[in-house]
Every structure is written in C-alpha cells, then in structure tokens.
Design a protein around this motif. Structure first.
Motif, PDB file in Angstrom:
ATOM      1  N   LYS A   1       8.238  10.615 -13.089  1.00 40.78           N
ATOM      2  CA  LYS A   1       9.486   9.855 -13.174  1.00 40.78           C
ATOM      3  C   LYS A   1       9.600   8.831 -12.053  1.00 40.78           C
ATOM      4  CE  LYS A   1      12.359  11.596 -16.449  1.00 40.78           C
ATOM      5  NZ  LYS A   1      12.153  13.044 -16.675  1.00 40.78           N
ATOM      6  N   LEU A   2       9.270   9.281 -10.834  1.00 41.57           N
ATOM      7  CA  LEU A   2       9.386   8.399  -9.673  1.00 41.57           C
ATOM      8  C   LEU A   2       8.538   7.151  -9.903  1.00 41.57           C
ATOM      9  CD1 LEU A   2      10.505   8.248  -6.678  1.00 41.57           C
ATOM     10  CD2 LEU A   2       8.155   8.775  -6.036  1.00 41.57           C
ATOM     11  N   ASP A   3       7.331   7.384 -10.356  1.00 41.66           N
ATOM     12  CA  ASP A   3       6.419   6.266 -10.610  1.00 41.66           C
ATOM     13  C   ASP A   3       7.015   5.327 -11.652  1.00 41.66           C
ATOM     14  OD1 ASP A   3       3.922   4.802 -10.776  1.00 41.66           O
ATOM     15  OD2 ASP A   3       3.645   5.829 -12.680  1.00 41.66           O
ATOM     16  N   ALA A   4       7.566   5.916 -12.701  1.00 43.96           N
ATOM     17  CA  ALA A   4       8.129   5.091 -13.773  1.00 43.96           C
ATOM     18  C   ALA A   4       9.232   4.197 -13.230  1.00 43.96           C
ATOM     19  CB  ALA A   4       8.661   5.985 -14.892  1.00 43.96           C
ATOM     20  N   VAL A   5      10.124   4.788 -12.426  1.00 43.92           N
ATOM     21  CA  VAL A   5      11.228   4.009 -11.877  1.00 43.92           C
ATOM     22  C   VAL A   5      10.706   2.939 -10.924  1.00 43.92           C
ATOM     23  CG1 VAL A   5      13.248   4.112 -10.372  1.00 43.92           C
ATOM     24  CG2 VAL A   5      12.914   5.841 -12.147  1.00 43.92           C
TER      25      VAL A   5
ATOM     26  N   VAL B   1       0.833  -1.202   0.000  1.00 40.69           N
ATOM     27  CA  VAL B   1       0.000   0.000   0.000  1.00 40.69           C
ATOM     28  C   VAL B   1       0.867   1.252   0.000  1.00 40.69           C
ATOM     29  CG1 VAL B   1      -1.643   1.343   1.342  1.00 40.69           C
ATOM     30  CG2 VAL B   1      -2.007  -1.099   1.027  1.00 40.69           C
ATOM     31  N   LEU B   2       1.899   1.264   0.849  1.00 36.22           N
ATOM     32  CA  LEU B   2       2.756   2.449   0.895  1.00 36.22           C
ATOM     33  C   LEU B   2       3.444   2.663  -0.442  1.00 36.22           C
ATOM     34  CD1 LEU B   2       4.380   2.210   4.441  1.00 36.22           C
ATOM     35  CD2 LEU B   2       2.599   3.767   3.641  1.00 36.22           C
ATOM     36  N   TYR B   3       4.017   1.598  -0.962  1.00 31.45           N
ATOM     37  CA  TYR B   3       4.758   1.691  -2.215  1.00 31.45           C
ATOM     38  C   TYR B   3       3.831   2.106  -3.359  1.00 31.45           C
ATOM     39  CZ  TYR B   3       8.375   0.243  -5.583  1.00 31.45           C
ATOM     40  OH  TYR B   3       9.330   0.214  -6.562  1.00 31.45           O
ATOM     41  N   GLY B   4       2.709   1.397  -3.455  1.00 25.31           N
ATOM     42  CA  GLY B   4       1.775   1.664  -4.547  1.00 25.31           C
ATOM     43  C   GLY B   4       1.169   3.052  -4.460  1.00 25.31           C
ATOM     44  N   ALA B   5       0.789   3.459  -3.244  1.00 21.08           N
ATOM     45  CA  ALA B   5       0.156   4.766  -3.100  1.00 21.08           C
ATOM     46  C   ALA B   5       1.151   5.880  -3.412  1.00 21.08           C
ATOM     47  CB  ALA B   5      -0.393   4.926  -1.686  1.00 21.08           C
ATOM     48  N   LEU B   6       2.403   5.685  -2.971  1.00 16.90           N
ATOM     49  CA  LEU B   6       3.428   6.697  -3.239  1.00 16.90           C
ATOM     50  C   LEU B   6       3.646   6.837  -4.746  1.00 16.90           C
ATOM     51  CD1 LEU B   6       5.452   8.472  -1.629  1.00 16.90           C
ATOM     52  CD2 LEU B   6       7.166   6.726  -2.136  1.00 16.90           C
ATOM     53  N   ALA B   7       3.885   5.699  -5.402  1.00 16.94           N
ATOM     54  CA  ALA B   7       4.126   5.731  -6.848  1.00 16.94           C
ATOM     55  C   ALA B   7       2.922   6.323  -7.567  1.00 16.94           C
ATOM     56  CB  ALA B   7       4.416   4.330  -7.360  1.00 16.94           C
ATOM     57  N   GLY B   8       1.752   5.890  -7.174  1.00 12.91           N
ATOM     58  CA  GLY B   8       0.544   6.346  -7.860  1.00 12.91           C
ATOM     59  C   GLY B   8       0.257   7.810  -7.621  1.00 12.91           C
TER      60      GLY B   8
END
Lengths: 307, 593, 285
Positions: C113-117, C101-108
């Motif tokens: 760029k951050l999301d892409a990486v 959840v943390l990872y996905g919510a942050l990226a989303g």
C-alpha cells in the motif's frame, strides 16, 4: 475498459486538488504579504486593500474562496494589472500560446517520428548517425540558446525572417518561434521512436514475420509501427509540459504576448495571483491532457481493452 | 535432386573465438524428416536460422544452402522472401513471443497469403479459417478474431504451425517447437505435426535438445556438438549403436522414464523431518491492470522422512513452486501447518527460528539469478557461516568453505570469480554449496536442473544423491521431468491445479498409475525407442485458468474417463494399496499399460 | 570494496567506449580550466572598465573572449559562470539523489500500500509543468543559492526515485535475495550486502544523467533573471546578458552559449554511454 477509464478519471481529481493546494499554500507561506515591498501605506488603506484581496480571512477560508472561484473560472484579481482579473488575462493571451504550442507539437511529432523511423530502419548508416547526432544536439542545446542564436543568424545576419512577432506578419513570423519551440521535442521524439522501433524490429514476432516472407514495408506498416509508437504515447504528457515551458522562453525572446510572457512579467513584478493563476491553469491543462493520453493508451492496448 | 542441400556451411560471429557452425553439410529429400540434436551452443539453432536467411547482420555465413537447386546463401532479400512461406517455413521456440500482441490472430495469418499474392482477402479468410481448424483449434471463427494474449501457449504454438503451413511449403523447420510447453501439451503438438505430415509430403527439419522428441518424429538424425556434425544416420541405427562418443554421452544423459530407480533405500525407522498439513496458499496476481486472488495450493498434505527424496510433479500452474515457496516461508499460507524437524514453523522465513534456517535450505531453478552478482563465489558460499556461526574465526570459516567447495566438485581457483564468470553447472554447484554448508536436514530443489543441459543435469543429480547417502539429507525435488523423478525419488506427489491427485512410491507410480492425470503425464513423455510411433495423447487441451478452476474434479474437462459425478463432486482422497489417490473412478479403472 | 566490485565492470566498459572517454576528458578539462580560471586571467570578474566596453575577443590585454557592456572581461565571467553552473548542478543533483534514493528505496523495499501511495504521488508530480512551480517558489521566496539547489533538487528527484524504486523492487524479488532470506540473513544484511551494492551502479549512471538536467534548469532560471543574481553569474545569466547585446557584440551570446551547449552535450553523451554500458541489452545496439 470502463472500469479502467473510471479509475483513471477519479484518480486525477485528488491530484488536481493537491496541486492546487500546494500552489496556493506556497504563495501564502511567503514571508510577508504581497505588498510589503511597496511604499508604506496608511493603515486604513492597507486594511482596505487587505479586505479587497480577502487577506484578512483565515487561510482555510481563503482557500475555499479560491477554490469556489476556480470552479466558476475566476482566478482572482491581478496585483499588477489593476482592473484585469487573472482569468481575463489568461483568456486573452492563451489562444496565441495554444496556437504556437499546437503547431510546435504537430511539427515535433511529424518530424520526430519520421526522423526516428528512418534512423531505426537505416541503423548504423549515415542517415542514422546524422539523426542520432542531431538529436543529441537537440536535447543538449537549450531553447534559450537556440532561439536567440537563430534570431541572430536568420533575422539579423541573413535577414530571411522577422526577428520578432511585431516585426513581421503572416506565416513568416511564425517560423522561428514554432521551429525553435519544437526542436527539443523533435530530438526527444526522434530518439524515443528510434529506440523503440529498433526494439520492435529485434522482437521475436518481427523475426517470425520475416520468416514468413513479409517485405520490409509490410513488416513496418503491418507489424512494427503500432507497437513502436506506443512508448511515444506516454511521452506526450511530458512533451506537452516541455512545450509549455519552452513557450515561456520563446515568447520572451520573440516578444509574443502569450501566457508565458505574462507569466514571466508576473514573476518579475511579484504578481502572486497572476503567477499562481497561470501555474494552476497550466497544471490543469497538463493533467487533463495526461488523462486523455492515459485513456488513449488503454484504448490502444488489446490486453487492457478486452477486459 | 534433394530438396535441401547444405554444403560447408560455416557461421562466425566477430567477437567469438570459435565459429558457431563449422563447415557442416547435409541433405534432405522431399517428404523426409530429419532431426538435429545437440546441447546449448552446439550450433543447431544457428543452422536453422541460416537456412531461413535470418542470421544476424554481424555474422559471417559461408558455404552453400540450396533449396531445389537455388542458392540461398547470400541471396538478395526478394529471392529469400519468395522462398519463405512458399517453399520453406519455420516454427520458433517461444510461441508467447512469436506472435505480434497488437494484431489479431486472423489478420496475422491471412497477411501471409496476401503478401505472397496467393489469393484475395476474402479467400485468405476462408483459407486461414480452414487452417485454424486443421491445426486442431476449436471454434476457428473465434480464434480468428482473438488477440494472441487470449490464447494459451499450446494454442499459440498451433497457430504458429498453421501460419507456417499456410503457404504449403515443401520444408518445415521447427526449432525447439515444444521446449516452452508442458509435456502433455508437447505430446499433443508432436502428434499434430505427425498427423499433418502424413497428409502432405512436407519435409521436416526438427531441431531439439530432446532425444525423445527426435525418436518419435524423425527418420534420420544429425548430432551436433560445438558447431560440428559428429554423427549422422538413420534414427534407429544412431540410437541403438551410436558411433561417436558424444552421441553416446547424450544418450546416456538422456532421461529415461523406463530406467531403474537409483535412490538409496531409506532406513525403516526414519523419522519425519517435514510435515505439511492441509496447506492452502493464495496470492494476489496482477494482470493488465486488474488484481485477482489466485489460489495456488488447496489443502495439501504431505510428509518427508529422513533420507528420503520426495518428487513433486505437475504441469506449470499446478502449484508445485508455490508449495516449495510456502515450505521455506517465502509465501504466507492462508491455512494449514508446516512442521520442520518437529517444530511448527508456519510463519514467514524472517520470523522463523535460526535452527529452522539451518535445517531447511532451497536451491532455485536458475543458478545465475540465485547468486548475488556483486559477491564472489567465496563470499557467497561463506555467507551462511557468517550468519549462523559468527564465533568462527576467519581461518576456520575459510577451511569449512574450501571443504564445501571441494565437496560439490568446484575448483578452489573459482573462489574469487563472480557469478557471471561461471558456467551454468558451476553456478548451480555454488548454489548447492551455499545450501549445504550449514548441513541442513531438508533440501528443497525447485526445478534445480531444468535450466541445465542433459550431461550437466546428470552430474548435478549424482551430486545430490551422493549428499543424501552421506548425510541422510531429505530432498524435496520439484520438477516437470518424469525421467528425473524416476531416477532419483523414493516417493512421488502428483499435483494438478493446486491439489494432490496422487501420492505413490516410485515403482508403484511408474508401473501402475492410479490417477488418469498421472497416466497422461507418463504417456506424454517421449520414449527413446525410435520409430515407436506414439499413439494419440491420453489427454486433451491444457489446464484451465487457476483463477477459475472447474467445479468437481479440476481435471475432468481433460479426462477421457470422466463421468457425470466428476463434474459435480470433488473427489476425496482414498487409499489404494500404498497409494493415495484423488479420483472418483480410481478403484474401477486399470490404467496399466 | 563493494563499490569497486560494482563499478569494475562499468569502468572496464568505459575504457572500451571512445565517446564516453572523450566526453569525460572534455568535462574534466573544462572543470579544471574553470577552477584555474582566476589564475589564468589577469582580470577579475567584477572589474568594470568603461573605456573597454564591447571589446571583441583579442589577445591584447588578455581579453580572450572580449568584454561586455560594462567592460568586464568575458573570459573571467565565463569561468565564473562555469564554476557556478557546475556547482549548482552537482549540489542539486546530490539533493535529488538523496531524496530520490531514500524515497525510491523505501517505496520499493516496503512495497504494498505504501508503495502504491508513494508512487501515485510521484506520478501526479510527473504530470506537472514543474518549472512553473519552481518559478512560483522563486517568486515567493527570497532568491538565494540555497533555494536554487532545493528547487532544482525537488524537481529532479522524481526520475531517480522511479529508477531506484524499480530497481529495488526487482532486486527484492531476485532469487539471490530470496536465497539470502532462506539462509536467515537479517534484513540489515540483506539491504547492506545484497540490495545496496546492486543498486549502486544504476544510481551512479543515472546521476550522470541528472546533472545535465540540473544544469539546464539552473541556466533556464538564470536566463529568466530568476536564478543567480549579479555580480555573481552563471552560464544561463551570461546567455541572457548576451541576448540583450547580440547585434552589437555577438560574442557575448555565442561564447557562453557554446560553452553551455558543450557541457550539456558531454554530460548527455557520458550519461547515455554509461547507461548503455551498464545495461547489456541496450548496449548491443
């Protein structure tokens, strides 16, 4: 299309490097060296061993050495099988594992796709319910339950098939390992095929085709099969990983001397280099196959291809 | 004998309280054209589907559907398949989804001929190519090999019509064939249908919510409401002397570009509340794995004063939605300035001052997706107060909220409902209440009534005009619907591929368009005068891709007045009377009727 | 209150679906029996009795499921196995839930760029035969409960991250979030009132789907002898024991295997059902 292919291929290289680095670091971050648990050795012997395995070098040095070895197909010496380099063990054991895995994948594709298509076309009828029920069982009951129970049933009680690899010959000894290895994949593929076929059959363009008077056979063959099987393509990568994982159990249960059984033996013997070598070997295979699937995906999609 | 005879047709779904279609009947003779008109849920599409035997499996269909005397209701698949394409064919609403994206156009079409054993594959190719040419597609050889995604919406609908006519059917059923298309493209498709029907004696069953489409294309009309036929008759008679109250309501709600403007006059000394100056906006767009920069707005300048309604019109892709989003700060501008009630506010919305948030509000096209599904109506409407008037106590907040709900005509009892429990019109009223509760100075409406049925649309427009009279609200109303523009606006901005091509007062624009594109838009609106066979449309083709705009005047490839200079030189904006117009030939052309 | 608002439609739907209700009841029943198991059985899971080796299931002496090669009561051991398996699975799912959840919510939410990486990394991890890495991890480090949680959590978060990221991305672009931004709702309010509540339903549903995956992984490791160690046991370890004696005492294999399959089946049915119910488009089928 060329650009698409190039970016995909270039994208796989860092992935590969990172994977190797993670696996390598994992082993070298272990508390204590690989020989700590064995009997106490005289210091000079220990030093010799450390030098032989290059444990006296710094971590980056060891990593570079490992990488350059990798490029030459050298995965280092095994800790537990003296005089047998890891690459040799893999080279000897892989053909059998590959043979099993390929047969299981083919079986899974053929059986899974046919079952899924039948279920979708006969939605909410008895055949559909049978397929969906069986598929649910297939994804729920793990390989390591199915394999021994089918041995108990077909080999011990019914005595139709040999219980182990060494206990039989020819095709008969292939049946149980291949089928049990394929079962979970058959289940997933059947579910995927059914769901995506139902989606496609409910699409506007299939409705158009029906309005044009095309019969069911034509609709399936001409309009539905290609788009319905596309999601399957992206499942091929995970399916291959799943078959590799399953082969570990299968080889263990049936006593097959494949890569999986060496992996488990290595794991139980704490043979780091062997486990590391097999992990990287399998990671490379899976990444390469995924790349191939990716490129195929692009090739099959007119929207990507015509760029 | 009539070609099509429908008797006592009923369609019922298992979970529904009422039947979707209630015992309707009608006939259609060879070569005749019949329109079925009605609002959402009137059962018109259900009827069409039943005729083709395409009703979903869980529905129960009763009654009789006979084509040339053969009963098709409940007929086995092979009988239906023999009738489809050969005797009757259908064109669907969404041409984007109706073609298989994985099969080339030519293959999809020739398959129909092969399936019905009408010819061999070589002959099928020839006949498909002929048909592609007949439906007005340029370079049929190329379209034959093309994939559906390479064709524009209008071209795809031409392909669908071609596909329907390949089997030379006696009856063509068209279900909202132009609803998903721009008005200029709609005019071309309707003209094509008329032309094709002149050449053969195919009967037409045209289903639409748009009375204007019926008026120009049908001889008889059937008005449906909640599953029943409420009126049937000759188009001329029904339109002139509607017998049923429901028909009258539909006619009254039907937008008429020839109606009188209704907006209240603006005070002479009204100050500007919104200044947009040379605004350029672009954004990255992803298309099949490639990123490209799309310039949506090119150096656009416009102002809006207190109490004024500025309408912005143009086809899809003209940049009108990007303009709205840039003004409220949801899209970052590349260049230019936005001044809101005297303050420069070119930054993104989260960096703007609170006073600007209060002064400028937005209402979206789809009311349902603009309301948080996890909040009740009360919570949604009160949220702006929570943010901007935190010192109000709960009682005061409730009072203002309830007063607002009443102002937009919503029952207090709806307060604890969730958005999915509301109708489209109710949901849009909630969105308007949320936008108005802070008493903004400017309201941007982005196609705010486009998703609503005619009668509901009318009530929302009335609400907005009442709010304007009440508080001097300035409204920027973005729409593709010129009839709405005529009714509510003071001034109109016409946009084409990211640029303003004409800016004029309401009356001036409708009586004397200065830009050929404006003229084309006006002519494309189907009038409500029955039988007034429209002339061939003013305009060719569809807008070019905004990723690769044509050089010179972006409109020149579609303009019948274009001359050499149009393709080389970008026209500057010039002033003609009260009009601003960007056309090389504006001064010499007389585009009045 | 927010949670109840989001779950209300799901709960309402659940009552309509018989399969989902039955599965939920079976799981509750199994869990209750397992927890009460030590009270129900007079035998402790460690008690060996060499006079009673390989006893087949019998009511005599309350060996309902029989005994194993050391004369230990299989019922007591199965109850322990269920408890351990469920515990490991639930904790591991929580681990994967938190990371995912943390990872996905942050990226989303941040996107760009951050999301892409971040998502490229997830794609790369997806393409791996993960079990091999987990086994590598188990080989290298001391085997402990903790490590099993971490290992399984580390594998299972990928799905959750993808789903949460996709959902966050689509929520972020939803018009109601844009409307909130135009009103001037601060980022904190947007995340708290507009994004999180709409994320919750999906997370709960997918959590029911990660639990069986975690069970599968744990029992897989235990089956290979790399998971839970004696005298503790889990269903996977019991199956492994059973395989060794299956010709002599098939109940040692069949009992834990059946229980394991039943639990997995129920979780999969539950998860599938909940997903279909929460996604109206899929539920139509």
């Amino acid at each position: 299309m060329l650009r698409y292919a190039l970016t995909r291929i270039l994208g796989a290289i860092p992935t590969l490097l990172i994977v190797i680095a993670i696996a390598f670091l994992m082993v070298h971050a272990a508390p204590g060296g690989p020989f700590d648990s064995e009997r106490v050795l005289p210091p000079d012997v220990e030093q010799n061993i450390a030098r032989y395995y290059h444990l006296d070098e710094s971590l980056p040095q060891q990593f570079v050495r490992y990488l350059s070895g990798l490029l030459r197909g050298d995965l280092g010496p095994s800790y537990s099988y003296r005089d047998y380099p890891v690459s040799r063990i893999i080279a000897d054991a892989f053909p059998l594992s590959m043979w099993l895995g390929t047969l299981a994948m083919l079986l899974a594709l053929v059986a899974g796709i046919s079952a899924g298509l039948v279920a979708a076309l006969k939605k909410n009828t008895l055949p559909d319910r049978l397929v969906t029920g069986a598929a649910m069982l297939g994804i729920s009951v793990p390989v390591f339950v199915v394999a021994p129970i089918s041995v108990l049933l077909f080999a011990v009680y019914l005595d139709w098939l040999p219980a182990s690899w060494t206990g039989g010959d020819g095709w008969s000894r292939l049946v149980l390992p291949v089928v049990t290895l394929a079962l979970p994949q058959i289940a997933v593929i059947a579910r995927l095929t059914r769901a995506s076929m139902i989606d496609v059959l409910a699409s506007d363009y299939v409705r158009t085709a029906r309005a044009q008077g095309l019969g069911t056979a034509s609709i399936v063959r001409f309009h539905a099969v290609k788009p319905a099987l596309r999601p399957l393509l992206s499942y091929l990568g995970p399916a291959i990983a799943g078959v590799l994982t399953g082969s570990v159990v299968i080889e263990e249960v049936f006593g097959i001397n494949g890569v999986g059984s060496f992996f488990i033996q290595g794991a139980l013997n704490r043979d780091y280099t062997l486990v590391l070598g097999i992990t990287i070997f399998y990671a490379v295979i899976v990444i390469a196959l995924n790349l191939a699937v990716d490129l195929l995906y692009g090739l099959l999609d007119p929207r990507v291809r015509t760029r | 004998m009539s070609l099509l005879a429908v008797e006592n047709l009923s369609i019922r779904y298992p979970d529904a309280d009422e039947a979707a279609v209630k015992s309707i009947g009608f006939t259609l003779t060879r070569g005749q054209s019949l329109g079925i008109v009605g609002e959402t849920g009137s059962g018109k599409t259900q009827t069409a589907m039943a005729l083709m035997g395409l009703t979903p499996d869980n529905a129960t269909v009763n009654g009789s559907i006979r084509v040339d005397g053969t009963e098709l209701r409940g007929a086995p698949q092979h009988v239906l398949n023999a009738f489809r394409a050969r005797r009757m064919a259908m064109v669907f609403q969404d041409p984007m989804a109706a073609l298989n994206p994985y099969v080339r156009i030519g293959k999809q079409l020739s398959r129909i001929l092969l399936e019905h054993d009408l010819c061999d594959s070589g002959e099928a190719r020839v006949r498909t190519l002929e048909m592609l040419a007949r439906v007005g597609l340029p370079d049929p050889e190329r379209q034959f090999r093309a994939w559906p995604h390479q064709l524009s919406g209008g071209m795809r609908q031409r392909v669908m019509i071609g596909a329907a006519l390949l089997g030379e059917p006696d009856l063509l059923i068209a279900d909202e064939p132009t609803t998903a298309l721009d008005v200029t493209v709609q005019a071309q498709i309707l003209a094509l249908l008329r032309r094709l029907r002149r050449d053969s004696d195919t009967a037409l069953l045209l289903i639409t919510h748009d009375l204007g489409v019926i008026a120009g294309s049908c001889e008889r009309v059937l008005v449906m409401d909640r599953g029943e036929v409420v009126e049937e008759g000759d188009v001329g008679r029904v339109f002139r002397e509607p017998a049923h109250a429901r028909t009258r309501a539909l006619l009254d709600a039907a937008p008429r570009p020839d109606a009188a403007a209704r907006a209240a006059p603006i005070a002479a000394d009204a100050e500007n509340v919104l200044d947009v100056d040379s605004l350029t906006v672009s954004f990255a767009e992803r298309r099949a794995n490639a990123r490209q920069r799309l310039t949506a707005l090119r150096s656009l300048t416009v102002t809006v004063s207190r109490g004024e309604t500025l309408a912005i019109v143009g086809e899809s892709g003209s940049g009108k939605t990007s303009l709205a989003r840039a003004i409220v700060g949801l899209l970052p501008p590349d260049a230019g300035r936005i001044v809101i009630t005297g303050n420069a506010e070119t930054r993104l919305v989260q960096h703007r001052r609170a006073a600007t948030h209060r002064a400028l509000q937005l209402v979206f096209q789809d009311p349902l997706s603009s309301l948080n599904p996890a909040m009740t109506v009360d919570e949604i409407v009160a949220e702006p107060l929570r943010v901007h008037a935190p010192d109000l106590d709960a009682g005061q907040r409730m009072k203002r909220r309830d007063a607002m709900l009443e102002r937009v005509g919503l029952d207090r009892a709806l307060g604890n409902r969730y958005p999915h429990e509301l109708s489209g019109g109710q949901a849009q009223r909630v969105a308007i209440a949320r936008a108005l509760i802070l008493e903004p100075r400017i309201l941007i409406c982005d196609e705010a009534t486009a998703a609503l049925d005619g009668t509901v649309q009318q009530s929302i427009l009335d609400l907005l005009m009442a709010e304007q009279r009440r508080s001097g609200l300035a409204i920027v109303f973005i729409t593709h619907d010129l009839a709405v523009v005529r009714q509510i606006s003071h001034r109109v901005l016409v946009m084409y591929m990211g640029r303003a091509v004409e800016l004029a007062a309401n009356d001036a624009l409708f009586s004397y368009p200065r830009h050929p594109y404006t003229k084309a838009l006006l002519d494309a609106v189907p009038g409500l005068e029955p039988g007034s066979e429209q002339q061939e449309p003013e305009i060719f083709g569809e807008a070019s891709s905004p990723l690769a705009p044509p050089p010179g005047c972006a409109f020149h490839p579609r303009c019948k007045h274009a001359v050499a200079v149009c393709s080389n030189e970008l026209p500057g904006t010039r002033k003609l009377d009260s009009d601003l117009v960007a056309c090389h030939r504006a001064a010499e052309l007389d585009l009045r009727k | 209150m927010i949670i109840s608002a989001v779950l209300r439609p799901v709960v309402r739907q659940v009552r309509k679906s018989r399969a989902v209700t039955v599965c939920a009841l079976i799981l509750l029943f199994v869990a209750a029996i397992a927890i009460a198991g030590s009270i129900l059985s007079p035998h402790a899971y460690v008690d060996t009795n060499f006079d009673n080796r390989f006893l087949s299931p019998t009511f005599a002496d309350a060996h309902l499921f029989g005994t194993d090669n050391l004369g230990r009561d299989l019922f007591a051991r199965t109850m322990l196995g269920i408890k351990v398996t469920l515990l490991v699975a639930v904790i591991a799912s929580v681990v994967s839930l938190v990371i995912g959840v943390l990872y996905g919510a942050l990226a989303g939410y941040i996107g760009g760029k951050l999301d892409a990486v971040m998502m490229r990394a997830v794609d790369a991890l997806y393409a791996l035969p993960f079990i091999f890495f987990v086994i590598l991890l188990m080989v290298v480090f001391e085997q402990s409960f903790m490590l099993i949680f971490i290992a399984i959590g580390a594998v299972n978060w990928l799905d959750m991250a993808r789903i949460v990221r996709g959902q966050t991305m689509s929520l972020k672009q939803k018009e109601f979030v844009e409307a909130a931004r135009v009103i001037g709702v601060p980022t904190r309010g947007i995340i708290l009132r507009h994004i999180t509540p709409n994320l919750l339903g999906v997370v709960v549903v997918y959590m029911t789907l990660t639990i069986p995956q975690a069970i599968l992984l744990e029992s897989f490791l235990s089956f290979l002898g790399l998971g839970v160690q004696e005298p503790q046991t889990s269903l996977g370890a019991l199956v492994n024991d059973g395989v060794g004696h299956m010709e002599q005492a098939p109940w040692l294999l069949v009992v834990p295997a059946t229980v394991l399959a039943l639990i997995l089946l129920c979780f999969n049915f539950l998860g599938d059902g909940l997903r279909d119910l929460s996604d109206p488009k899929r539920a139509v089928r």
